[in-house]
Scaffold this active site. Structure first.
Site, PDB file in Angstrom:
ATOM      1  N   SER A 319       0.846  -1.194   0.000  1.00 21.74           N
ATOM      2  CA  SER A 319       0.000   0.000   0.000  1.00 21.74           C
ATOM      3  C   SER A 319       0.886   1.250   0.000  1.00 21.74           C
ATOM      4  O   SER A 319       0.604   2.230  -0.694  1.00 21.74           O
ATOM      5  CB  SER A 319      -0.896  -0.021   1.229  1.00 21.74           C
ATOM      6  OG  SER A 319      -1.491   1.223   1.407  1.00 21.74           O
ATOM      7  N   TRP A 322       2.307   1.643  -3.380  1.00 15.51           N
ATOM      8  CA  TRP A 322       1.273   2.127  -4.311  1.00 15.51           C
ATOM      9  C   TRP A 322       1.237   3.653  -4.315  1.00 15.51           C
ATOM     10  O   TRP A 322       1.012   4.272  -5.345  1.00 15.51           O
ATOM     11  CB  TRP A 322      -0.099   1.566  -3.894  1.00 15.51           C
ATOM     12  CG  TRP A 322      -1.223   2.095  -4.729  1.00 15.51           C
ATOM     13  CD1 TRP A 322      -1.676   1.606  -5.917  1.00 15.51           C
ATOM     14  CD2 TRP A 322      -2.049   3.242  -4.452  1.00 15.51           C
ATOM     15  NE1 TRP A 322      -2.720   2.358  -6.390  1.00 15.51           N
ATOM     16  CE2 TRP A 322      -2.962   3.385  -5.500  1.00 15.51           C
ATOM     17  CE3 TRP A 322      -2.097   4.171  -3.403  1.00 15.51           C
ATOM     18  CZ2 TRP A 322      -3.926   4.388  -5.545  1.00 15.51           C
ATOM     19  CZ3 TRP A 322      -3.041   5.191  -3.447  1.00 15.51           C
ATOM     20  CH2 TRP A 322      -3.946   5.289  -4.503  1.00 15.51           C
ATOM     21  N   HIS A 323       1.492   4.243  -3.147  1.00 11.43           N
ATOM     22  CA  HIS A 323       1.419   5.699  -3.064  1.00 11.43           C
ATOM     23  C   HIS A 323       2.549   6.383  -3.807  1.00 11.43           C
ATOM     24  O   HIS A 323       2.409   7.540  -4.205  1.00 11.43           O
ATOM     25  CB  HIS A 323       1.420   6.152  -1.601  1.00 11.43           C
ATOM     26  CG  HIS A 323       0.075   6.031  -0.962  1.00 11.43           C
ATOM     27  ND1 HIS A 323      -0.380   4.861  -0.414  1.00 11.43           N
ATOM     28  CD2 HIS A 323      -0.936   6.925  -0.814  1.00 11.43           C
ATOM     29  CE1 HIS A 323      -1.599   5.051   0.055  1.00 11.43           C
ATOM     30  NE2 HIS A 323      -1.963   6.281  -0.172  1.00 11.43           N
ATOM     31  N   GLY A 324       3.661   5.706  -3.988  1.00  9.38           N
ATOM     32  CA  GLY A 324       4.736   6.345  -4.725  1.00  9.38           C
ATOM     33  C   GLY A 324       5.962   5.460  -4.795  1.00  9.38           C
ATOM     34  O   GLY A 324       6.205   4.651  -3.898  1.00  9.38           O
ATOM     35  N   PHE A 473      -0.036   9.993  -7.292  1.00  5.87           N
ATOM     36  CA  PHE A 473       0.004   8.597  -6.857  1.00  5.87           C
ATOM     37  C   PHE A 473      -0.581   7.664  -7.903  1.00  5.87           C
ATOM     38  O   PHE A 473      -1.199   8.040  -8.817  1.00  5.87           O
ATOM     39  CB  PHE A 473      -0.731   8.421  -5.532  1.00  5.87           C
ATOM     40  CG  PHE A 473      -0.125   9.252  -4.434  1.00  5.87           C
ATOM     41  CD1 PHE A 473       1.253   9.387  -4.339  1.00  5.87           C
ATOM     42  CD2 PHE A 473      -0.904   9.919  -3.516  1.00  5.87           C
ATOM     43  CE1 PHE A 473       1.817  10.157  -3.349  1.00  5.87           C
ATOM     44  CE2 PHE A 473      -0.343  10.696  -2.529  1.00  5.87           C
ATOM     45  CZ  PHE A 473       1.007  10.814  -2.450  1.00  5.87           C
TER      46      PHE A 473
END
Lengths: 473, 446
Positions: A319, A322-324, A473
């Site tokens: 997770s 996934w944000h960066g 993102f």
């Protein structure tokens, strides 16, 4: 295109709404599709063909997958469809990160670095990739039938309100509304109200706070006094929430105007009494995706405790990633994973013992420290900043008296915690979720909404343009 | 019924946006433009290439930002909200002081730290620049003296040093200061250069005169104060330049808030409601009817403070011609040309009995705006020499266009002629003269 831009507010949205409602109902999905393509191409003209191509490929792969009776072949089509979506995501989002880290690793052995031209991240790729994965997997699992019309599928994936920053809508949630939806002027007005609430959150609160946050975090963090550091991180905590929740409100509002009911993405996350609860209230649709398509397939809770802790960690590491494509996001994910594991190991019982308010305060502080890792990309700097939070050095308060910043920060804090009280909850329900007002109530709400809309347009143009944080993102 | 009302509200919302777009396209309602320098972005034509590289999208957004319908009303409303609720402005060039006194950012920077770092890397470098400029002035003064021309410096006042009690707090400026307005008088005194220190005069007047020297919401000296100040300057010219000029006195003062509002700083805040100004006064000059007095030509090279003089002082009564070389760039009140680059500087300075270099403290860092080096060069060297040097410099400039090459060469030569003409680099006054001088002197009227 960005919701808080002049082109969107003054040209795109009015023109879309006119075309949408003037057009016969059976053509409205085509109008959505046409405008969505323009919307995306406006901001990422280089990537629109990839988006169209991958969407079309996925549509036919899922069709083939559904048709075939043979399980291995079904699996193959499913894997291919996911590979198409994930492949683009991995290439565009993680290629630079992977190559940089690989080069760092091979340089230890004296090898020549691998060269790759800088890959630019297409906006919204993380969101529409996840949305297409939900469609593929839900169809594979038999939760829904594949769509018959390609244009309907393209509307589902590319619909402009949620195309670039969510909410991540599962196909089964709007399957019916894609084919047939109810239109009403009441819905349209309520959509407008929700849109304006979101725009105000973004423009009047998040952007004002954000300007000061940028200034503060650009200074020398190693000498920042503790008071300044806490205000800076509290301000960023509010900026991020009001920016992202504002975008989600706008997306939900736009959807409502068009006759769709998108899922809620936030539920007062800072009122959470644990990090576990926080993740049920923050970016709800991402949490649901991670739970349904990663955590449960990994075994979820139905396994040994050790395995469950491992599963939680993996989910939150991913997770974070996934944000960066950056190590600070990985560490941020691991940080949250750690708290979730600790809560499962017994911390939650401690929270129950001390009561709601102290738990909310502790959770809020944990979340704030997490946002420091999230915001400050350089991990060394991030940890320096965190050390200043607990340095108890109050020697040089570094924030100048900017009444607008403090006013907006206080407003943001009040609105973040107001639903802890019954009257706040009541107020929120009336503003957000009440489906129908009285005539007088509607007129008053309309006057306020139009005033706020015009006021936001004034603010955007007087202050300057600022894109949404979650776009990257 | 309910549904009908809802439909009407929806249509009204859309109508509002249509109205904004129609206004943007047609300007069917006349709206007073915003004050200040307005940026007019260009909208790129619709073309695939521009759309693919994103430049069309960007240009449309910027264009709309500056041109959407009723923009002026939106901006003013937001500015008023910011002012009323938070007592601040989005115009970063304006600083709000105590009791709503307004100051220019450049003035505030110069007060707390000095503006030296906007022009040079260090104070020592600026000091060297000031020394060089003073040396040039000393030489030009001596040469012009030979021909009966009078050149002097008006060191004008500034609001910050005169009214520091209303200044906003130091925004955190702490670098080593260098104040040109304090340094130049010392150098001028040591060289014997003509100058009149109006800042010092204003300091003496403060608290003793019954009119404001600077307006609360404006940048420049008040009209009435500038009228009194020029009377003093005129007397300085008469005394040091040995001439009898036509005099005037400032008549009885009268209060007026509207005649020429001294609120240029407030104007660019673009607010709906005016800030309460300090009581402002005006006075009509009373002329001394002295028919024996001499009416010379004056060239004023300097900053924007002169604009107020054009309204408060009977310049056409005192001078036969007054030419204003604004920052030694644009030319005003001279129908022959609009720009100093078109002027024959040698002819103009020899035909002007008086040359006034009129600078406020913030502008002293760019004192003379290359007027002095160019004047010195043309007074001491023949045009043919200068032209051949310009051609030689232009040949080294890497630009395709001939005009641009020459322009660059002029900039280079006129800002530092000492590099190309070593005789100008010595401390003594050059002995060579431009061979055109006798011809010009023979034809001039004084």
């Amino acid at each position: 295109m960005v919701f808080s831009s002049n082109v969107f507010l003054l040209y795109f949205l009015p023109l879309f709404l006119i075309c949408y409602f003037v057009c016969p109902k059976r053509f409205r999905n085509y109008i959505i599709l046409l405008f969505s393509i323009v919307f995306y191409a406006w901001g990422a003209p280089d990537f629109i063909l990839w988006l169209l191509g991958s969407t079309i490929a996925n549509f036919f792969l899922v069709k083939l997958m559904h048709k075939t009776e043979k399980k291995p072949l079904k699996k193959l089509y499913c894997g291919l469809a996911i590979a198409v979506s994930l492949g683009l995501l991995v290439y565009y989002k993680y290629a630079n990160f992977l190559i940089d880290n690989l080069n760092a690793l091979i340089s230890v052995f004296g090898a020549n670095p691998i060269r790759l031209a800088k890959v630019l991240l297409p906006i919204g790729i993380s969101f529409f990739t996840f949305q297409s994965i939900t469609y593929v997997l839900d169809t594979y699992r038999g939760h829904n039938e594949p769509m018959k019309k390609l244009s309907d599928y393209m509307v589902y994936i590319m619909m402009f309100p949620q195309l670039i920053a969510g909410p991540i809508v599962r196909y089964c949630d709007i399957e019916g509304e894609i084919r047939h939806r109810e239109y009403s002027s009441n819905n349209c007005l309520h959509g407008l109200f929700r849109f304006v609430i979101g725009l105000s959150k973004k423009v009047l609160i998040a952007d004002v706070i954000g300007a000061q946050v940028d200034t503060l975090l650009a200074t020398n963090l190693s000498v920042m006094d503790t008071g300044t550091a806490w205000i800076a991180i509290a301000a960023y905590t509010m900026q991020l929430y009001f920016d992202f929740a504002g975008y989600s409100d706008m997306a939900i509002g736009l959807g409502k105007m068009m006759g769709f009911h998108f899922p809620e993405n936030f539920d007062n996350p800072y009122n959470s009494a644990s990090i576990t609860e926080f993740w049920r209230r923050w970016h709800i649709t991402l949490g649901a995706f991670m739970r349904n398509y990663l955590y449960i397939p990994l075994g979820g809770n139905r396994c040994s405790k050790r395995r469950m802790y491992f599963n939680l960690w993996v989910v939150f590491l991913l997770s974070g990633l996934w944000h960066g494509a950056s190590w600070n996001f990985v560490v941020w994910g691991a940080y949250h994973g750690l708290w979730l594991v600790l809560e499962r190991m017994g911390l939650k019982k401690f929270y129950e013992k001390i009561g709601k308010v102290p738990s909310v305060i502790i959770t809020f502080i944990i979340a704030m420290v997490g946002w420091a890792i999230f915001r400050i990309e350089d991990l060394g700097q991030a940890f320096t900043f965190i050390s200043r939070l607990f340095a108890f050095d109050f020697s040089s308060f570094g924030i100048k008296a900017d009444a607008q910043f403090y006013t907006m920060l206080i407003i943001a804090l009040v609105f973040s915690f107001i639903t802890l009280f019954p009257f706040g909850k009541k107020m929120q329900d009336a503003v957000y979720y009440k489906e129908e007002y009285s005539i007088a109530g509607t007129i008053v709400a309309w006057v306020v909404a139009v005033f706020m809309l015009l006021f936001c347009i004034a603010a955007i143009n007087a202050v300057g343009f600022s894109p949404f944080i979650y776009f990257r993102f | 019924m309910k549904n009908k009302i809802y439909v009407i509200l929806c249509l009204l919302t859309l109508g509002l946006f249509v109205l904004i777009t129609v206004q943007e396209q047609t300007h069917f309602i006349e709206v007073k433009p915003l004050n200040g320098v307005l940026y007019e972005p260009e909208k790129k034509p619709i073309a695939i290439a521009y759309m693919i590289d994103g430049s069309y999208q960007q240009s449309l957004e910027t264009y709309l930002r500056y041109n959407f319908g009723f923009r002026e009303l939106f901006i003013k409303s937001y500015n008023q909200y910011i002012w009323d609720f938070y007592h601040k402005t989005l115009n970063y060039t304006i600083c709000i002081g105590k009791d709503n006194w307004l100051y220019g950012l450049d003035e505030v920077v110069n007060y707390y730290q000095s503006s030296v770092y906007s022009y040079t890397q260090s104070c020592a470098e600026m000091q060297h620049k000031c020394d060089l400029e003073a040396q040039r002035l000393y030489k030009v003064q001596h040469i012009l003296d030979e021909y009966g021309n009078f050149i002097f410096v008006s060191m004008l006042p500034t609001k910050t040093f005169l009214y520091p009690e209303y200044m906003p707090e130091n925004p955190g400026l702490s670098l080593e200061p260098f104040h040109a307005y304090q340094y130049y008088p010392k150098v001028f005194d040591s060289l014997g250069v003509n100058y009149v220190n109006v800042q010092e005069i204003f300091q003496n007047w403060k608290g003793k005169v019954d009119f404001p020297l600077f307006p609360k919401t404006g940048k420049h000296w008040t009209y009435i104060a500038s009228g009194y100040a020029f009377d003093t300057i005129e007397r300085y010219i008469e005394h040091e330049g040995h001439m009898n000029l036509r005099n005037y006195k400032m008549g009885g003062k009268y209060p007026d808030e509207t005649e020429y509002p001294d609120n240029d700083l407030e104007a660019v805040l673009n607010l709906w409601r005016p800030i309460k100004p300090n009581q402002n006064y005006y006075a009509m000059p009373v002329l001394d009817d002295d028919s024996t007095a001499y009416k010379p030509t004056i060239i004023v090279v300097g900053d924007s403070f002169f604009w107020n003089l054009t309204r408060s002082v009977p310049l056409s009564y005192i001078f036969s011609n007054y030419y204003y070389w604004y920052y030694n760039s644009t030319v005003h009140f001279n129908p022959k040309y609009d720009h100093t680059s078109d002027a024959d500087i040698l002819f103009e300075i020899l035909n002007a009995k008086i040359i006034d270099l009129s600078y406020s403290p913030e502008q002293l860092f760019v004192f003379s705006n290359d007027f002095l080096p160019k004047a010195l060069l043309y007074l001491t060297h023949d045009d043919s020499e200068i032209d051949s040097t310009l051609s030689a410099i232009a040949a080294t400039v890497e630009k395709e266009n001939e005009n641009e090459r020459m322009e660059e060469a002029r900039k280079t030569l006129f800002s530092a002629p000492e590099h190309y003409f070593p005789d100008l680099a010595t401390d003594s006054v050059p002995v060579t003269r431009n061979s055109r001088i006798p011809e010009i002197l023979a034809a001039r009227s004084f």
